[in-house]
Every structure is written in structure tokens, then in C-alpha cells.
Design an enzyme around this catalytic site. Structure first.
Site, PDB file in Angstrom:
ATOM      1  N   HIS A  24      28.121  46.844  42.939  1.00  0.00           N
ATOM      2  CA  HIS A  24      28.734  45.455  43.834  1.00  0.00           C
ATOM      3  C   HIS A  24      29.768  46.633  43.940  1.00  0.00           C
ATOM      4  O   HIS A  24      30.195  46.245  45.042  1.00  0.00           O
ATOM      5  CB  HIS A  24      29.435  44.627  43.645  1.00  0.00           C
ATOM      6  CG  HIS A  24      30.433  44.599  42.390  1.00  0.00           C
ATOM      7  ND1 HIS A  24      30.356  44.643  41.066  1.00  0.00           N
ATOM      8  CD2 HIS A  24      31.940  44.424  42.924  1.00  0.00           C
ATOM      9  CE1 HIS A  24      31.661  45.254  40.482  1.00  0.00           C
ATOM     10  NE2 HIS A  24      32.197  44.776  41.343  1.00  0.00           N
ATOM     11  N   GLU A  58      31.550  50.399  48.839  1.00  0.00           N
ATOM     12  CA  GLU A  58      32.443  50.861  49.405  1.00  0.00           C
ATOM     13  C   GLU A  58      33.638  51.888  48.837  1.00  0.00           C
ATOM     14  O   GLU A  58      34.577  51.939  49.522  1.00  0.00           O
ATOM     15  CB  GLU A  58      33.874  49.500  48.998  1.00  0.00           C
ATOM     16  CG  GLU A  58      33.405  47.644  49.705  1.00  0.00           C
ATOM     17  CD  GLU A  58      33.609  47.951  51.116  1.00  0.00           C
ATOM     18  OE1 GLU A  58      35.034  47.878  51.615  1.00  0.00           O
ATOM     19  OE2 GLU A  58      32.713  48.390  52.068  1.00  0.00           O
ATOM     20  N   ASP A  59      33.635  52.042  47.599  1.00  0.00           N
ATOM     21  CA  ASP A  59      33.990  52.897  46.667  1.00  0.00           C
ATOM     22  C   ASP A  59      33.542  54.518  46.536  1.00  0.00           C
ATOM     23  O   ASP A  59      34.434  55.035  46.046  1.00  0.00           O
ATOM     24  CB  ASP A  59      34.396  52.899  45.021  1.00  0.00           C
ATOM     25  CG  ASP A  59      35.367  51.524  45.144  1.00  0.00           C
ATOM     26  OD1 ASP A  59      36.370  51.305  46.619  1.00  0.00           O
ATOM     27  OD2 ASP A  59      35.491  50.428  44.267  1.00  0.00           O
ATOM     28  N   ASP A  61      33.525  39.268  39.417  1.00  0.00           N
ATOM     29  CA  ASP A  61      33.968  40.215  40.332  1.00  0.00           C
ATOM     30  C   ASP A  61      36.039  40.223  40.039  1.00  0.00           C
ATOM     31  O   ASP A  61      36.356  40.511  39.276  1.00  0.00           O
ATOM     32  CB  ASP A  61      33.606  40.600  41.165  1.00  0.00           C
ATOM     33  CG  ASP A  61      34.666  42.019  41.661  1.00  0.00           C
ATOM     34  OD1 ASP A  61      34.654  43.250  41.035  1.00  0.00           O
ATOM     35  OD2 ASP A  61      34.991  41.678  42.756  1.00  0.00           O
ATOM     36  N   HIS A 115      33.951  48.082  34.237  1.00  0.00           N
ATOM     37  CA  HIS A 115      34.557  47.315  35.365  1.00  0.00           C
ATOM     38  C   HIS A 115      33.076  46.538  35.917  1.00  0.00           C
ATOM     39  O   HIS A 115      32.618  45.102  35.751  1.00  0.00           O
ATOM     40  CB  HIS A 115      35.209  47.236  36.708  1.00  0.00           C
ATOM     41  CG  HIS A 115      34.860  46.325  37.224  1.00  0.00           C
ATOM     42  ND1 HIS A 115      35.694  44.939  37.418  1.00  0.00           N
ATOM     43  CD2 HIS A 115      34.441  45.901  38.957  1.00  0.00           C
ATOM     44  CE1 HIS A 115      35.522  44.578  39.067  1.00  0.00           C
ATOM     45  NE2 HIS A 115      35.028  45.194  39.329  1.00  0.00           N
ATOM     46  N   ASP A 130      48.113  14.301  22.163  1.00  0.00           N
ATOM     47  CA  ASP A 130      47.590  13.001  21.450  1.00  0.00           C
ATOM     48  C   ASP A 130      46.395  12.748  21.566  1.00  0.00           C
ATOM     49  O   ASP A 130      45.941  12.161  21.355  1.00  0.00           O
ATOM     50  CB  ASP A 130      48.498  11.977  21.446  1.00  0.00           C
ATOM     51  CG  ASP A 130      50.103  12.625  20.346  1.00  0.00           C
ATOM     52  OD1 ASP A 130      49.686  13.185  19.850  1.00  0.00           O
ATOM     53  OD2 ASP A 130      50.671  11.359  20.139  1.00  0.00           O
TER      54      ASP A 130
HETATM   55 MN    MN Z   1      34.826  44.870  41.672  1.00  0.00          MN
END
Ligand code: MN
Length: 754
Positions: A121, A125-126, A188, A97, A308
Site C-alpha cells: 500500500h 507513494e514512497d 493503515d 508497517h 457499576d
Molecule cells: Mn501506510
């Protein structure tokens, strides 16, 4: 607000209860396998991942120096290690990711810091990685960028009320100090949208709606046109899978049938340009499914009517050629009157430049043509990102030089200012020039004027909250009520039932509502205080006549009230306090019936100033007497008692006007802080203000205001407004300041400068 909702039946709008937003990552698509499947932690990179990484590296090699590429690769390895054991919902390694996000940014040719931040990034947070660790390894700028993205993620994941997308969108932009943070966030979101198929249908719909309402408009606003279209297209596809499928299939079929016509038109355009000796690149444009859908709805056209219209784009090397191409095309096919637009002369607000025209092609088919330079095309595709393109100073191309003035000025501001706030102020200029967005503890977003404080916020929530607020917490930190709010602040107001507005608030509240409410309160409070003062003045006046208030016959009171039409003693006191009536006059009338008035009733006593009278007694701002100064009171109609210094220059001017003088003195137990002015002349020396300020604060005083004037002869004048308790205190402060070697002279001022 335009949303997907507008194009959808109302019932499909509320896709998920608000509770579903709470604390749940909107779209991170991460599952943590660290604990459950140890084997995965050592999983070899898949072939796809390796391919993606090679592609990324190839893209870097097209515009970065080897040293920078190495740094970016180091960030990749760092992120890979940090996310080890984490997988996306699809089962892919999580690192795929951030890699995809960084690849998008590399496509915009963003600088190495932005790429590093994109790769990292999600680590804050993770994973357990901290901002400090990122700064240590990859520099402060990258760390700030990652921090910025993480902040947005946190806000994104907290609850906010439905239908506040507009405010949320503004807030996201407003709270971002660096446009690159938004670019990373958009990339992201793009990847999350591209990989949304693995999510549950209800989640897909919610994320699609959120993307449509929040992120696509931001991309549009920043001129990232391709991204904007792609986000819209993906949102449409996931919010309305059935419609998308039907339309997409029809479009594909129609395109097959029209290939021949498109080829013919392309050929004749190319031939016409060749004949006019203009070098140009000509291409057919394919419309997005969502664009077709919108046109059908908005213009009530059938599918074939929309399809068209043939779209073409001509890209040339310079501006002059654009107009030459226009001329050549208008010679080739008949232009449709009123359809020509010159966005080169008048660019769109997001920097977009192009010529648009519509022609009647062979067989009467309408043809839309966009004509622009390569530079304009680049801006049109990647908008603000094109200005972050990584470049050597020497190879600044004409393309970059000639970028639209608006965007150009942004870079200059960014480069010249260490504090990026100003830069962003500029980006936001026409979006939300004067607004700030703050959360209530319940997650409601309040829009307030820029410069608003916690007090304004309290009044915006409810008048009672404002009137009773005593303290506040911003982002869980206790701060003064006067604190200015910043975007994204979460504000919690503490109230107390006995609390009431403070007149000082008027000096810093920003909103009309707060101002009006505080004034209203002060007015009613002033009446109370005025009557207290009036009672004291009257008691004094009665004492001067040799009596006590209890000596006064109730009948005399009744007659006085009857004569004056006032409703009670409180009103009489209030009128005296406000200077509408004179205490000695009232005293005489109340005592008159007794006939025992002292012959000489000239007021001999004086009013004591205790310093806690509130609004009924005011310290004159012209001379600002402080306890210890000789003072005189002045009563003016409707203004109450104003205390001046004996030597005040305005007193002389007031003689003869409708004013009444009252003897006043400082009560021995006088309390409170009084403002006073001092003028300090110093040698021009580095840090002299800091030294003075330190001395002042050591002397237990506050600086209310300071202004500075360079006098010449290497002298500087400083004008302070200070808080003091009285003359003794002031003397102590002056002594302390005089002890500084840089101070040439200093004295107290009885008047403000000017
Ligand atoms: Mn992300």
C-alpha cells in the site's frame, strides 16, 4: 459533528496551524535512511519482524489455499525489497508497517488481492514502483487497490480547511471505488495509531484528532465495531494523555475489585442457560476507557456509577436461540422496563444485529446483556469486512447466507457490475446520496449536487466567477466547462473580464444558483438584443414606407414617447423586438405628421436572419428550419421573433391567435450551427451506430442526440439530432450516410419523434 473537540476545552482544539498539514505525510512515520546510512540497507530482519511475519503466515494458513499464500508471500518480498533502506520513526524496518496492516486484514479473512494490496500500500507513494509494475506482478485488481489507497494518501496530505472533517470523510468514502481500499486505509491508520508514541506530542494530538474526526466514524459507518472502538480509544489516549492515564488506572483497579461479582453473575447465567438447554457462549464485556469517559460526561454520572454497570455477551448458534436466551435471562433476573432493544428484527443501518436488555442482578447491580448469533457477532465485530471474507463457493456457510440484506445486496452489486461505481453509490446511499465534493485551488471543499459541472462550481465559488468563466482545469487538465465533477476533483476556473454567461449552460448546469444567475443575465441581455432586432424591424418598416430613419422628425419621436409613456427609443425598439408593438404601426405613427405616407403601406420587405441574433430571434423547435429552408417569422407577445419552416405543422394551428406574421429570409451570409432531425433505418448490424457516427463526424457535423428503436424484421430505427450549417451541409451528410451498406433508408424529419 461530534469530535473529540466536543469533549475537550476549546483551547486544546486547534492543535496545529493549518500550514502544518501541507505536504507533510499525516502519519506515515517514514524516514528515509537510504542516503545517509548505507549499512541499514542491508540490515537483517529483526527477530520481532520475523515473529510478526510468522504470525501473519499462520493467520493466512487458517483460511487461504497454499497457492494464494504463495502469492501473498511474494508480495511481501516485493514490498520488502521496495522499502529496503527505509525505516519508521521508531527505527524499525519500514516493512513492519505494511506487514501489520496486512495482518489486520488477514484477521478479517480478506481475500488475497486485498492482502497483497495491503502489503504494497505504501510503495507507490514512497518508492519508485509504479502501478503498472504492480499490475504486472500481482494483477490489475491489486494494482487498482494500491492506487486507490495512494489517492487517499495524496488527498490526506494536501491542505484542507479546518472543520471540514465531515466533508472530507464523505469524500474519502465517495471517491473510493472499492470498499477494500477503505478497509486497507483503516487498517493503515490503526497501525499508525498503535505506534504513535514515537511521534512528537503536538503531532500525536493532531493525528489523534484527525483519526477521531475522520477514520473512526468511517469505521463505525461500515460496521467495523472493534476497529471503531479501538480507534476511538487510541485517539482519546493520544489527544488527552493525562485524562486517559488517570481513568485507565482507576478502571484497572475497579476491575480487580469486581472480578468476584462478575464471576458470580457469569456462573448463574451459564447455569440458567444450561437448565433451559440452550448451548451458548457467555462472556463478560470490558468497557473501553473512552466509553466510560463519554458516559460520565453525557449522563453526568460518577466514575463508580458508570463502572457499576456490568456488561455481558451471550453468543448462540441461531436466531431462535437468541430469544430463548432472552426469556431465560428475564426469568433469572428482573429486566429493567424500557431497556429492551431488538436489533435483530430491526437491524441498525450498518448491519448490526443483536438483542440488548438490562437486568437487575444480585445486590441490585445493573447488568447489560447483548444476545446474538455467531454470525451476527462476526458482523458486529468486523462489519462490511465480514462480507469480503475469503471463501470457496462450496463452503458458503449459513452464517454468510443469512447476512443482513443491506450488506448482502452490496456484494451482489459488486459481483454483477464491471463498473464498481454503482456498487459504491449503494454503499453511500444514506450518507450522501446526491452530493459530490470538489476542491478549490485553495483547498476548500465545496459540496455540490451530483451531476454538477464546472460551471456550477464556478457559480458556487462566486457569482462573478460564474459570470466570467471561460475555461477550466480539473486536476490540472483542461476540460470543457460542461464536464461533470467527480469526488475529489480539484477545479480551477479561468475567467476573463469580457466574458459572459452562455445560454447553452442552462442545458447542463445543475445548481439553482447557477441557473438563476444565467437566467438573470439572459434576461438583461435579451433586452439588449431585442432592441437591436426592434431597431432593424422598424428601419425595415420605415423603408417600406419609402423613408429612412433619419427622415423622422425628432418632434414625432418625442410625441410618440409621450403618448406611449416609454422612456426612450431603446425601449421602443425593445418592445418591437419582443413583439409587444408592431414595427409597421410604429413607423406609420412616426411618419404620420408628414402626410406623405405611401398609399399601399403593406410590408413588402423582409427581415434577414443572419444567425447571430442571439436570444431575440429563435429558431422554432417544432420544425427546426435550417438555412436554405423556406421560412416565415412569427411574433408573439413577449417572445420576440420565432422562425418556422413554411411546412411547419404548428403554423396552421396558430392562425387567428394573437400572433403576427413577418416575412423573413436567410441572409446570404448566414452563419452558425442549426439543429436538425434525421431518421435512419438500418439493418440490425453490430456496430452500425459507430459507423453512422463516424460518417457524421467525417461530414463535420455533431450528434446532439440520438435515440434508437428496434423495428422488428431485423431493422433498427435511429433518430439523430445533428448540427448543420444549412441544407447543403445536410445533403452532404445524408449522402455520406446513404453510402453505408447497412443503411436501408433515411430522411430528414421536420418534427421530433413523439
Ligand atoms: Mn501506510
Amino acid at each position: 459533528m461530534t469530535g473529540l473537540a466536543n469533549t475537550a476545552p476549546a483551547s486544546t482544539r486547534k492543535t496545529s496551524p493549518p500550514a502544518a498539514r501541507r505536504g507533510e505525510p499525516a502519519s506515515s512515520q517514514r524516514t528515509n535512511k537510504r542516503s545517509s546510512a548505507v549499512a541499514d540497507a542491508t540490515a537483517k530482519p529483526t527477530l520481532e519482524l520475523a515473529e510478526a511475519f510468522d504470525q501473519f503466515k499462520a493467520s493466512l494458513a487458517t483460511y487461504l489455499k497454499p497457492a494464494d499464500i504463495q502469492r501473498v508471500e511474494a508480495a511481501y518480498r516485493f514490498a520488502d525489497t521496495a522499502h529496503e533502506g527505509q525505516a519508521r520513526v521508531s527505527g524499525e524496518a519500514y516493512i513492519s508497517h505494511p506487514l501489520a496492516v496486512a495482518t489486520t486484514l488477514a484477521g478479517w479473512h480478506l481475500d488475497p488481492q486485498a492482502l497483497i494490496a495491503a502489503l504494497l500500500h505504501d510503495v507507490m507513494e514512497d518508492t519508485a514502483i509504479t502501478k503498472e509494475q504492480i499490475a504486472e506482478n500481482f494483477g490489475k485488481v491489486a494494482a487498482e487497490l494500491v492506487d486507490g489507497v495512494s489517492k487517499i494518501d495524496r488527498i490526506e496530505n494536501q491542505s484542507f480547511e479546518e472543520a471540514q472533517a465531515e466533508n472530507f470523510r464523505k469524500m474519502l468514502l465517495a471517491m473510493t471505488r472499492d470498499v477494500r481500499v477503505i478497509l486497507i486505509k483503516l487498517a493503515d491508520r490503526l497501525h499508525n495509531m498503535q505506534t504513535l508514541d514515537v511521534m512528537r506530542p503536538d503531532k500525536r494530538r493532531r493525528i489523534a484528532n484527525e483519526t477521531f474526526d475522520i477514520y473512526a466514524p468511517i469505521a463505525n459507518r461500515l460496521g467495523l465495531n472493534s476497529l471503531y472502538r479501538e480507534l476511538e480509544e487510541l485517539s482519546f489516549r493520544h489527544a488527552f494523555p493525562m485524562r486517559y492515564r488517570v481513568l485507565a488506572k482507576a478502571v484497572k483497579q475497579a476491575r480487580g475489585n469486581k472480578r468476584e461479582v462478575v464471576g458470580k453473575i457469569l456462573e448463574s447465567i451459564r447455569a440458567a442457560l444450561l437448565k433451559a438447554e440452550i448451548e451458548a457462549e457467555v462472556m463478560g464485556r470490558e468497557k473501553h476507557v473512552f466509553g466510560i469517559y463519554c458516559k460520565m460526561r453525557e449522563k453526568h454520572l460518577t466514575f463508580s456509577q458508570v463502572l457499576d454497570i456490568y456488561g455481558f455477551r451471550v453468543v448462540v448458534s441461531d436466531k431462535t436461540s437468541c430469544y430463548q436466551v432472552l426469556g431465560a435471562l428475564h426469568g433469572l433476573y428482573q429486566p429493567v422496563p424500557g431497556k429492551f432493544k431488538d436489533y435483530i428484527a430491526i437491524p441498525k443501518v450498518n448491519g448490526y444485529q443483536s438483542l440488548h436488555t438490562m437486568l437487575i442482578g444480585p445486590f441490585g447491580t445493573p447488568i447489560e446483556v447483548q444476545i446474538r448469533t455467531a454470525g451476527m457477532n462476526h458482523v458486529a465485530e468486523s462489519g462490511v469486512a465480514s462480507h469480503w471474507m475469503y471463501k470457496d463457493e462450496q463452503t458458503l456457510t449459513q452464517l454468510q447466507k443469512s447476512t443482513h440484506q443491506w450488506l448482502q445486496s452490496l456484494i451482489e452489486l459488486q459481483a454483477s457490475s464491471t463498473d464498481n461505481t454503482e456498487f459504491l453509490e449503494h454503499v453511500k446511499f444514506d450518507l450522501f446520496p446526491d452530493e459530490v465534493y470538489a476542491f478549490t485551488p485553495q483547498g476548500k471543499i465545496l459540496t455540490l449536487p451530483r451531476g454538477s459541472t464546472a460551471v456550477d462550481f464556478a457559480y458556487a465559488v462566486h457569482t462573478d466567477i460564474g459570470n466570467r468563466c471561460i475555461s477550466c482545469q480539473i486536476n490540472s487538465e483542461s476540460v470543457p466547462l460542461r464536464t461533470e465533477l467527480r469526488n475529489g476533483d480539484r477545479v480551477e476556473i479561468t475567467t476573463a473580464s469580457h466574458a459572459h454567461p452562455n445560454p447553452n449552460w442552462l442545458t447542463y448546469v445543475r445548481t439553482g444558483k447557477a441557473r438563476a444567475q444565467i437566467r438573470h443575465f439572459m434576461k438583461s441581455r435579451q433586452d439588449d438584443e431585442s432592441s437591436t432586432l426592434g431597431e432593424r424591424l422598424l428601419t425595415r418598416a420605415i423603408a417600406d414606407l419609402g423613408h429612412l430613419p433619419k427622415d423622422i422628425d425628432p418632434v414625432a419621436w418625442a410625441r410618440f414617447l409621450h403618448d406611449t409613456g416609454l422612456r426612450g427609443r431603446q425601449e421602443v425598439y425593445a418592445e418591437i423586438g419582443l413583439g409587444l408593438r408592431l414595427a409597421p404601426v410604429v413607423a406609420r405613427r412616426l411618419l404620420a405628421r408628414d402626410g406623405n405616407l405611401q398609399q399601399d403601406a403593406k410590408a413588402g420587405g423582409s427581415v434577414s436572419i443572419r444567425g447571430n441574433e442571439g436570444v431575440a430571434i429563435k429558431i422554432a423547435t417544432c420544425c427546426r428550419p435550417i438555412p436554405g429552408d423556406p421560412i416565415i417569422g412569427l411574433i408573439r407577445k413577449g417572445q420576440g421573433l420565432i422562425v418556422h419552416a413554411h411546412n411547419c405543422a404548428t403554423i396552421g394551428k396558430l392562425h387567428g391567435s394573437k400572433t403576427e406574421w413577418v416575412d423573413v429570409n436567410w441572409d446570404p451570409a448566414v452563419s452558425g450551427q442549426y439543429e436538425t432531425y434525421i431518421h435512419v433505418v438500418t439493418k440490425e448490424a453490430r456496430g452500425v451506430l459507430a459507423k453512422l457516427a463516424a460518417k457524421i463526424s467525417e461530414s463535420e457535423s455533431n450528434i446532439v442526440n440520438v435515440s434508437m428503436n428496434v423495428d422488428g424484421d431485423a431493422m433498427t430505427s435511429l433518430y439523430f439530432t445533428l448540427h448543420v450549417t444549412g441544407r447543403m451541409h445536410l445533403a452532404r451528410i445524408l449522402r455520406a450516410l446513404r453510402s453505408l451498406p447497412d443503411v436501408v433508408r433515411l430522411h430528414r424529419q421536420f418534427e421530433t419523434r413523439r
